[in-house]
Design an enzyme around this catalytic site. Structure first.
Site, PDB file in Angstrom:
ATOM      1  N   GLN A 380       0.843  -1.191   0.000  1.00 23.31           N
ATOM      2  CA  GLN A 380       0.000   0.000   0.000  1.00 23.31           C
ATOM      3  C   GLN A 380       0.885   1.250   0.000  1.00 23.31           C
ATOM      4  O   GLN A 380       1.895   1.293   0.694  1.00 23.31           O
ATOM      5  CB  GLN A 380      -0.898   0.019   1.233  1.00 23.31           C
ATOM      6  CG  GLN A 380      -1.920  -1.105   1.278  1.00 23.31           C
ATOM      7  CD  GLN A 380      -2.767  -1.037   2.531  1.00 23.31           C
ATOM      8  OE1 GLN A 380      -2.257  -0.846   3.629  1.00 23.31           O
ATOM      9  NE2 GLN A 380      -4.061  -1.201   2.379  1.00 23.31           N
ATOM     10  N   LYS A 466     -14.452   8.766   5.934  1.00 23.64           N
ATOM     11  CA  LYS A 466     -13.366   8.823   4.943  1.00 23.64           C
ATOM     12  C   LYS A 466     -13.845   9.433   3.636  1.00 23.64           C
ATOM     13  O   LYS A 466     -15.017   9.369   3.278  1.00 23.64           O
ATOM     14  CB  LYS A 466     -12.795   7.424   4.688  1.00 23.64           C
ATOM     15  CG  LYS A 466     -13.802   6.394   4.212  1.00 23.64           C
ATOM     16  CD  LYS A 466     -13.128   5.031   4.019  1.00 23.64           C
ATOM     17  CE  LYS A 466     -14.144   3.973   3.611  1.00 23.64           C
ATOM     18  NZ  LYS A 466     -13.512   2.672   3.344  1.00 23.64           N
TER      19      LYS A 466
END
Length: 651
Positions: A380, A466
Site C-alpha cells: 500500500q 473517509k
C-alpha cells in the site's frame, strides 16, 4: 382516511386504507401498468403494501434505477424456482442484487455450462407465464416451519439469526416455489424479460472457508434487449482486457496454488511496479512526506489496543514465537503511531507526514481472490498525517488536490475522478458528537478544495469517516483507489501525544491517506484501462532495438548503451530471427517504440523508427530519437502517437 403526498407536492385523500397499486391506478392505468413498487416515507415497499396513515408516496416504475434493481432481485428468485424444479435436492442460500446484476448461492454439486444453459432456458419459460408474485407476511416461527418442511437449512439459519425485535418476515411465492426476502419484488413476471445467466463459481457460506462450499450462479438483467446486448458486449471487451490474460501475454506476473493470493512478479511486471513506486515516492518528497519502514511481525496486542483486531481478526495471519502471539502486519497505521510516539513531539513539529510502501498481508477467502485485484499480500502507498484539529481542513484539502495531480499523470482526467464521503458505520468506536464533527470537517475540506462529492452512508471506517477517490476507466467502470480517513480514536488508544501551545499533552488527530491504495490493484486497473498498452513512462520497456542481420549487432549494442545512459528503458533484440517476426513479437508486447537497424541505418548513423501501431516513420537521427522518446516520457500519460505527431511537426 390517509392523505397521500406525492413528490410534486400534490396531496390526495383516500376514504380508507389504500395499497400502493391502488394509488397508481387512481393516477392512470399506464402508471399502474409500469409500476413495480413504491417508496413510502423513504422505505421501498411492494405494490400490495397497505397504507393506513398519512404518507409521502413515490411510485417506482420498471425503467427507474430502483426499478431495475427490483427486477434484478426478482430474477434471483427465478434462479431459485428454476433450480428447485430441475434439482429438487438443491438447497438455496442467498440471492442478492449486485452491480449490474444478481447471483444466487446454492448447495449442490458443481454446475456445468450445460446446466446453466438449462436453468436459463427454464427461467425464460417460467417468466413467459406472466404469473403473479405473491407476498405473504408471516411470523418468524411460521417461516421457520415453512423452510424446515421444505428442507432449506440456510433459510432457517438466516431467520434464527435475525434480531429478536423482528417478529415477522416476508415470504414471496412464485407458483410452487417460496423464498424469503425483505423485498420489494415485481408483482408479476411480465416485468422479467431481458436477462442472461453469466457464469458459475464456488463460494463459501458466509464467506467462511470452514463452512459449506456453495455454487454461485451469476446473472444480469436490463430494461431493454438493446441495454442487455450492450452490457454483454462491454463484458466481452472487459474479459478480453482482463489484466490476468494480458499479464500472461505480456509476461508480467503469475499466481500459483502454492502461494494463493500472492503475486510472482516477472521482470517486466516488476519494472512497472518499481516505476509506479518510484514515481509516487518522488511526489511524496515534493509533498513534504518522510518515508519510513516498519516491521512485518508485531505483537498482536498492538492491534487489540487499536481496535483493529475486533474488526479484522479473522483476516489476520497470526504466528507464535517464544510464547507470544504475533500478527503479520495487515495494515500500517498502528506501526506509524509507534514511530510518532518515539520521542517527544511539539505542536511546532505538526503536521508530521509519514509515508510507507508497506507490505501488508490479509486473509481473503479463496473464492474472492482475483488476480491482482484481490490478493492476500499487497503493498500500500500508505501514509499518515499527525496534526492538530485546526490543521485538518487544510491538510485534507491539500491532499485532495494532490490526488488529482497524481491521477492526471496516470491518464485519468478530472472528469474521470469522483469523490465520495463515507459516513459512520453501524459498528464503530467513539462518540456521536465526535463523528458529527469529523464528517462535517471532511465535507467542508472537500468543498474548500473545489470538488463535489457524494455521500456513502454507513461505509466509513470503524474509527472515522473517509473521503474516497473513485476512478472511471475507459470501459466506464469505477474503482475506489485513493482515500483519506479522519481518525480521532486510534491515536488516543495507542497513547499518541504532543505538547500543545499551553504546554499540555494533547492527542493528535491522524489522517490515514493513500493515493493509489494497493499498488497491485492499481496496476491491474491500469493494465485493463490501457489494454496492456501502457503510456511510455510506465511501459516496462519503452523502446526495442532490432537488427536485420548479425552485421548490425555492434551498432545496436552501442545504441542500446547510449539510450540507457539517457534514462530510456531500452530492450536489445539481436536474436537470429527474421525482422518481421521480431517486429510482430515486440508489437504484441506493447512496447511503444520499435527501432529497426539495417545496413542503411548503420551507414547514415541513423535509426528507422516505428510505433506500436505498426506505422513506419522512416529514418531519423539518434539525437532526434532520444528527444522524441524523452519528451514523451515527460508527457506522462499521453500516448506516443500524440507525442510523435507533435515532434514530427517540429521536424
Amino acid at each position: 382516511m390517509p392523505v397521500i403526498t406525492f413528490p410534486n407536492g400534490e396531496k390526495r385523500a383516500f376514504p380508507e386504507p389504500v395499497s400502493v397499486l391502488d394509488i397508481a391506478r387512481s393516477i392512470s392505468p399506464s402508471l399502474a401498468k409500469s409500476a413495480v413498487a413504491g417508496q413510502v416515507n423513504d422505505q421501498f415497499v411492494d405494490l400490495c403494501e397497505l397504507i393506513t396513515d398519512d404518507s409521502t408516496v413515490r411510485l417506482i416504475k420498471d425503467k427507474d434505477p430502483e426499478g431495475i434493481e427490483i427486477i434484478r432481485h426478482s430474477f434471483a428468485h427465478m434462479i431459485g424456482q428454476a433450480v428447485k424444479q430441475l434439482y429438487p435436492e438443491a438447497k438455496m442460500a442467498i440471492g442478492p442484487v449486485i452491480q449490474d446484476g444478481f447471483y444466487y448461492d446454492i448447495e449442490h454439486d458443481p454446475f456445468t455450462t450445460d446446466d446453466i444453459e438449462t436453468i436459463e432456458a427454464l427461467i425464460r419459460n417460467l417468466v413467459k407465464k406472466n404469473y403473479d408474485v405473491i407476498r405473504k407476511r408471516v411470523t418468524v416461527d411460521e417461516a421457520i416451519q415453512v423452510f424446515t418442511e421444505r428442507n432449506e437449512p440456510y433459510k432457517v439459519e438466516i431467520i434464527q439469526e435475525l434480531d429478536k425485535s423482528i417478529t415477522h418476515v416476508n415470504l414471496y411465492i412464485h407458483e410452487e416455489y417460496i423464498d424469503m426476502c425483505r423485498g420489494p419484488h415485481v408483482p408479476n413476471t411480465r416485468f422479467l424479460r431481458h436477462f442472461k445467466l453469466l457464469r458459475v463459481s464456488s463460494a463459501y457460506w458466509r464467506g467462511d472457508s470452514s463452512k459449506q462450499s456453495l455454487q454461485r450462479i451469476y446473472g444480469t438483467a436490463w430494461n431493454t434487449q438493446d441495454e442487455l446486448e450492450g452490457y454483454l458486449h462491454a463484458l466481452k471487451e472487459s474479459e478480453k482486457n482482463d489484466h490476468r490474460n494480458i499479464g500472461r501475454r505480456l509476461d508480467l506476473f503469475h499466481m500459483q496454488e502454492e502461494a494463493p493470493g500472492m503475486v510472482f512478479w516477472h521482470p517486466r511486471g516488476w519494472r512497472i511496479n518499481k516505476t509506479i513506486v518510484n514515481y509516487v515516492s518522488e511526489r511524496l518528497e515534493t509533498f513534504n512526506y518522510d518515508e519510513i519502514h516498519t516491521p512485518q511481525l508485531v505483537d498482536k496486542n498492538l492491534w487489540k489496543k487499536s481496535g483493529h483486531s475486533d474488526k479484522y481478526s479473522e483476516n489476520m495471519f497470526v504466528t507464535h514465537i517464544d510464547g507470544r502471539e504475533y500478527a503479520v502486519k495487515p495494515m500500517n497505521c498502528p506501526c506509524h503511531i509507534q514511530v510518532f510516539n518515539d520521542g517527544l513531539k511539539s505542536y511546532k513539529d505538526l503536521p508530521i507526514r509519514y509515508a510507507e510502501f508497506g507490505c501488508c498481508h490479509r486473509y481473503e477467502p479463496s473464492g474472492s481472490l482475483r488476480g491482482l485485484m484481490r490478493v492476500r499480500s499487497m503493498v500500500q502507498d500508505d501514509g499518515h498525517i499527525f496534526c492538530q484539529e485546526k490543521q485538518i481542513l487544510s491538510e485534507v484539502a491539500l491532499f485532495t488536490s494532490q490526488v488529482f495531480q497524481v491521477y492526471q499523470d496516470f491518464g485519468f482526467e478530472d472528469k474521470n475522478v469522483s469523490i465520495k464521503i463515507a459516513t459512520r458505520p453501524e459498528k464503530r468506536i467513539g462518540l456521536d458528537e465526535v463523528w458529527d464533527r469529523a464528517e462535517a470537517m471532511l465535507q467542508d475540506a472537500v468543498t474548500k478544495a473545489g470538488f463535489d462529492y457524494e455521500i456513502l452512508p454507513g461505509e466509513g471506517a470503524f474509527y472515522g469517516p473517509k473521503v474516497e477517490f473513485h476512478l472511471k476507466d475507459r470501459m466506464g467502470r469505477e474503482w475506489q483507489c485513493g482515500t483519506v480517513q479522519l481518525d480521532y480514536m486510534v491515536p488516543e488508544r495507542l497513547g499518541a501525544g504532543f505538547i500543545n501551545e499551553e504546554g499540555n499533552k494533547e492527542v493528535p488527530v491522524m489522517l490515514h491517506r493513500a493515493m493509489l491504495g494497493s499498488v497491485e490493484r492499481f496496476i491491474a486497473i491500469l493494465i485493463e484501462h490501457y489494454a496492456g498498452a501502457l503510456p511510455t513512462w510506465l511501459a516496462p520497456h519503452q523502446l526495442v532495438i532490432m537488427n536485420i542481420s548479425e552485421k548490425q549487432s555492434d551498432y545496436c549494442q552501442a545504441l542500446y548503451e547510449t539510450l540507457k545512459k539517457q534514462g530510456i528503458k531500452a530492450k536489445l533484440d539481436i536474436r537470429n530471427e527474421k525482422i518481421g517476426y521480431k517486429i510482430r513479437e515486440n508489437t504484441l508486447k506493447k512496447i511503444p517504440y520499435l527501432v529497426v537497424i539495417g545496413d542503411a541505418e548503420v551507414e547514415s548513423n541513423q535509426v528507422s523508427l516505428r510505433i506500436n501501431t505498426g506505422e513506419d516513420l522512416g529514418r531519423i537521427d539518434i539525437s532526434k530519437l532520444i528527444s522524441i522518446v524523452s519528451d514523451d516520457i515527460k508527457l506522462k500519460h499521453r500516448s506516443p502517437l500524440v507525442a510523435l505527431d507533435e515532434q514530427l511537426v517540429a521536424i
